[in-house]
Design a protein around this motif. Structure first.
Motif, PDB file in Angstrom:
ATOM      1  N   ALA A 195      10.681   5.228  -3.824  1.00 19.48           N
ATOM      2  CA  ALA A 195      11.728   6.143  -4.277  1.00 19.48           C
ATOM      3  C   ALA A 195      13.026   5.964  -3.511  1.00 19.48           C
ATOM      4  CB  ALA A 195      11.241   7.583  -4.155  1.00 19.48           C
ATOM      5  N   ASN A 196      12.939   5.567  -2.251  1.00 27.50           N
ATOM      6  CA  ASN A 196      14.138   5.411  -1.438  1.00 27.50           C
ATOM      7  C   ASN A 196      14.803   4.052  -1.621  1.00 27.50           C
ATOM      8  OD1 ASN A 196      11.726   4.483  -0.159  1.00 27.50           O
ATOM      9  ND2 ASN A 196      12.842   4.224   1.758  1.00 27.50           N
ATOM     10  N   LYS A 197      14.199   3.151  -2.387  1.00 28.49           N
ATOM     11  CA  LYS A 197      14.766   1.827  -2.604  1.00 28.49           C
ATOM     12  C   LYS A 197      15.264   1.620  -4.032  1.00 28.49           C
ATOM     13  CE  LYS A 197      13.548   0.744   1.590  1.00 28.49           C
ATOM     14  NZ  LYS A 197      14.558   0.672   2.660  1.00 28.49           N
ATOM     15  N   ILE A 198      14.735   2.410  -4.977  1.00 31.57           N
ATOM     16  CA  ILE A 198      15.111   2.264  -6.380  1.00 31.57           C
ATOM     17  C   ILE A 198      16.197   3.282  -6.696  1.00 31.57           C
ATOM     18  CG2 ILE A 198      14.315   2.337  -8.763  1.00 31.57           C
ATOM     19  CD1 ILE A 198      11.510   1.683  -7.732  1.00 31.57           C
ATOM     20  N   LYS A 199      17.371   2.810  -7.053  1.00 33.96           N
ATOM     21  CA  LYS A 199      18.525   3.693  -7.199  1.00 33.96           C
ATOM     22  C   LYS A 199      18.911   3.974  -8.653  1.00 33.96           C
ATOM     23  CE  LYS A 199      18.792   3.741  -2.753  1.00 33.96           C
ATOM     24  NZ  LYS A 199      18.250   4.918  -2.029  1.00 33.96           N
ATOM     25  N   ASN A 243      -1.390   7.737 -11.100  1.00 27.72           N
ATOM     26  CA  ASN A 243      -1.560   6.543 -10.265  1.00 27.72           C
ATOM     27  C   ASN A 243      -0.356   5.597 -10.326  1.00 27.72           C
ATOM     28  OD1 ASN A 243      -1.990   5.408 -12.806  1.00 27.72           O
ATOM     29  ND2 ASN A 243      -4.190   5.163 -12.504  1.00 27.72           N
ATOM     30  N   ILE A 244       0.759   6.081 -10.871  1.00 27.93           N
ATOM     31  CA  ILE A 244       2.062   5.431 -10.690  1.00 27.93           C
ATOM     32  C   ILE A 244       2.863   6.419  -9.856  1.00 27.93           C
ATOM     33  CG2 ILE A 244       4.099   4.451 -11.785  1.00 27.93           C
ATOM     34  CD1 ILE A 244       2.470   4.028 -14.307  1.00 27.93           C
ATOM     35  N   ARG A 245       2.875   6.207  -8.554  1.00 29.06           N
ATOM     36  CA  ARG A 245       3.326   7.251  -7.640  1.00 29.06           C
ATOM     37  C   ARG A 245       4.594   6.881  -6.888  1.00 29.06           C
ATOM     38  NH1 ARG A 245      -2.021   7.799  -4.407  1.00 29.06           N
ATOM     39  NH2 ARG A 245      -2.250   5.667  -5.170  1.00 29.06           N
ATOM     40  N   CYS A 246       5.429   7.866  -6.690  1.00 25.36           N
ATOM     41  CA  CYS A 246       6.683   7.704  -5.958  1.00 25.36           C
ATOM     42  C   CYS A 246       6.476   8.092  -4.499  1.00 25.36           C
ATOM     43  CB  CYS A 246       7.765   8.578  -6.580  1.00 25.36           C
ATOM     44  SG  CYS A 246       8.195   8.138  -8.283  1.00 25.36           S
ATOM     45  N   ARG A 247       6.868   7.207  -3.613  1.00 29.21           N
ATOM     46  CA  ARG A 247       6.728   7.450  -2.180  1.00 29.21           C
ATOM     47  C   ARG A 247       7.921   6.848  -1.438  1.00 29.21           C
ATOM     48  NH1 ARG A 247       3.260  10.087  -4.126  1.00 29.21           N
ATOM     49  NH2 ARG A 247       1.065  10.250  -3.530  1.00 29.21           N
ATOM     50  N   ARG A 248       8.122   7.305  -0.222  1.00 27.68           N
ATOM     51  CA  ARG A 248       9.093   6.646   0.659  1.00 27.68           C
ATOM     52  C   ARG A 248       8.457   5.393   1.229  1.00 27.68           C
ATOM     53  NH1 ARG A 248      10.742   5.857   5.870  1.00 27.68           N
ATOM     54  NH2 ARG A 248       8.791   6.686   6.697  1.00 27.68           N
ATOM     55  N   CYS A 249       9.180   4.275   1.204  1.00 25.68           N
ATOM     56  CA  CYS A 249       8.643   3.011   1.715  1.00 25.68           C
ATOM     57  C   CYS A 249       9.427   2.555   2.940  1.00 25.68           C
ATOM     58  CB  CYS A 249       8.721   1.923   0.650  1.00 25.68           C
ATOM     59  SG  CYS A 249       7.778   2.288  -0.844  1.00 25.68           S
ATOM     60  N   PRO A 250       8.738   2.097   3.981  1.00 24.41           N
ATOM     61  CA  PRO A 250       9.418   1.617   5.176  1.00 24.41           C
ATOM     62  C   PRO A 250       9.859   0.157   5.056  1.00 24.41           C
ATOM     63  CG  PRO A 250       7.061   1.589   5.525  1.00 24.41           C
ATOM     64  CD  PRO A 250       7.279   2.174   4.149  1.00 24.41           C
ATOM     65  N   THR A 251       9.479  -0.524   3.967  1.00 25.67           N
ATOM     66  CA  THR A 251       9.842  -1.921   3.783  1.00 25.67           C
ATOM     67  C   THR A 251      11.031  -2.024   2.835  1.00 25.67           C
ATOM     68  OG1 THR A 251       8.437  -2.263   1.841  1.00 25.67           O
ATOM     69  CG2 THR A 251       7.404  -2.495   4.014  1.00 25.67           C
ATOM     70  N   HIS A 252      11.469  -3.264   2.576  1.00 27.04           N
ATOM     71  CA  HIS A 252      12.580  -3.498   1.658  1.00 27.04           C
ATOM     72  C   HIS A 252      12.100  -3.654   0.218  1.00 27.04           C
ATOM     73  CE1 HIS A 252      15.515  -3.764   4.844  1.00 27.04           C
ATOM     74  NE2 HIS A 252      14.802  -4.679   5.464  1.00 27.04           N
ATOM     75  N   GLU A 295       0.837  -1.196   0.000  1.00 27.93           N
ATOM     76  CA  GLU A 295       0.000   0.000   0.000  1.00 27.93           C
ATOM     77  C   GLU A 295       0.872   1.247   0.000  1.00 27.93           C
ATOM     78  OE1 GLU A 295      -2.983  -0.209  -0.468  1.00 27.93           O
ATOM     79  OE2 GLU A 295      -3.582  -2.192   0.149  1.00 27.93           O
ATOM     80  N   PRO A 296       0.441   2.349  -0.600  1.00 29.35           N
ATOM     81  CA  PRO A 296       1.235   3.572  -0.599  1.00 29.35           C
ATOM     82  C   PRO A 296       1.500   4.081   0.808  1.00 29.35           C
ATOM     83  CG  PRO A 296      -0.549   3.697  -2.189  1.00 29.35           C
ATOM     84  CD  PRO A 296      -0.791   2.479  -1.357  1.00 29.35           C
ATOM     85  N   ASP A 297       2.704   4.661   0.981  1.00 26.52           N
ATOM     86  CA  ASP A 297       3.085   5.194   2.282  1.00 26.52           C
ATOM     87  C   ASP A 297       3.141   6.711   2.178  1.00 26.52           C
ATOM     88  OD1 ASP A 297       6.125   5.494   4.091  1.00 26.52           O
ATOM     89  OD2 ASP A 297       4.092   5.434   4.877  1.00 26.52           O
ATOM     90  N   ASP A 298       2.004   7.359   2.345  1.00 26.11           N
ATOM     91  CA  ASP A 298       1.950   8.818   2.218  1.00 26.11           C
ATOM     92  C   ASP A 298       1.053   9.347   3.317  1.00 26.11           C
ATOM     93  OD1 ASP A 298       1.778  11.423   1.564  1.00 26.11           O
ATOM     94  OD2 ASP A 298       0.837  11.136  -0.394  1.00 26.11           O
ATOM     95  N   ASN A 299       1.665   9.825   4.404  1.00 31.44           N
ATOM     96  CA  ASN A 299       0.876  10.279   5.544  1.00 31.44           C
ATOM     97  C   ASN A 299       0.069  11.531   5.242  1.00 31.44           C
ATOM     98  OD1 ASN A 299       2.079   8.221   6.903  1.00 31.44           O
ATOM     99  ND2 ASN A 299       3.654   9.492   7.837  1.00 31.44           N
ATOM    100  N   LYS A 300       0.500  12.298   4.227  1.00 32.69           N
ATOM    101  CA  LYS A 300      -0.137  13.577   3.960  1.00 32.69           C
ATOM    102  C   LYS A 300      -1.359  13.446   3.070  1.00 32.69           C
ATOM    103  CE  LYS A 300       4.192  16.141   4.446  1.00 32.69           C
ATOM    104  NZ  LYS A 300       5.145  17.051   3.782  1.00 32.69           N
TER     105      LYS A 300
END
Length: 242
Positions: free
Chosen positions: A127-131, A103-112, A3-8
């Motif tokens: 975004a934080n996992k794909i380099k 609906n293809i969205r970049c977010r910070r993910c807390p998982t691997h 699921e998307p990780d976007d608190n805002k």
């Protein structure tokens, strides 16, 4: 499913199926862990696993805007220029779906995980996992296969055989298991039956995150049960693309 990780976000943008759920939230990270001291410890290999996780979590949170801008730029480029991404986008459109930057969205993910597909939200890119752009291309293609399967075959969320089948197809058709990628990024050296071995391994790992899958033995059993019919099904391609 990720699921998307976007608190805002309060009103998620439209996906291929309207959203009905709420997005996940994560605890505030320990920003004191993101320090030069911990960086040099990590380089030296003396940072504990727990401290390394705190360091990475804080880094990912502080750099989220930078990571997401890079992710969005690469996503937009791939939607215009990647043969496999544009082809899958067209095939999904033929089934009545619509995958695009909303609906293809970049977010910070807390998982691997590097990404995920949800019929409620669309595609999530971590975004934080794909380099690298090539890594993102594989990720988008993988999740687009899931989207295609959902629309074409009516994959049931709680049917584990359905889930095993779509994981097999996504790993096979996305290109993530091509020999050069596994050789240079995963250290997989096996030549004989490389594709089949990689697909089975990745599909089983993905299944472990799904409710109802007890352990790695259960995941491997599910993959083997549907292997013959699902590995050989290359739709919408005529053959394995790459």
């Amino acid at each position: 499913m990720v699921e998307p990780d976007d608190n805002k976000a309060r009103n998620p943008p439209p996906s291929i199926i309207p959203s009905t759920g709420a997005e996940n939230t994560t605890p505030e990270p320990d920003f004191s862990a993101y320090s030069w001291k911990n960086f040099f410890k990590a380089v030296a290999g003396t940072l504990s696993y727990d401290d390394a996780m705190k360091y990475l979590e804080a880094r990912d949170t502080l750099k989220v805007e930078q990571d997401c801008k890079r992710c969005e730029s690469d996503r937009d480029w791939l939607l215009k220029n990647s043969p496999i991404v544009t082809f899958m986008q067209q095939q999904i459109a033929l089934l009545g779906g619509d995958l695009n930057p909303t609906n293809i969205r970049c977010r910070r993910c807390p998982t691997h995980k590097k990404g995920g597909f949800s019929e409620d939200y669309g595609i999530l890119l971590c975004a934080n996992k794909i380099k690298a752009r090539g890594e993102m291309e594989d990720t988008i293609a993988h999740e687009m296969v899931h989207a295609y399967d959902h629309l074409r075959f009516k994959v049931e969320r709680w049917n584990l055989r359905h889930q095993a089948c779509t994981e097999i197809r996504a790993s096979t058709l996305s290109g993530e298991c091509r020999f050069t990628r596994e050789f240079f990024t995963k250290g997989q050296w096996k030549l004989s039956s490389h594709l089949q071995t990689c697909v089975k391994r990745r599909a089983a790992i993905s299944l472990l995150a799904r409710p109802g899958v007890r352990d790695d033995v259960h995941a491997a059993k599910l993959v083997n049960e549907v292997w013959d019919s699902c590995f050989g099904d290359t739709r919408p391609f005529d053959e394995i693309y790459r």
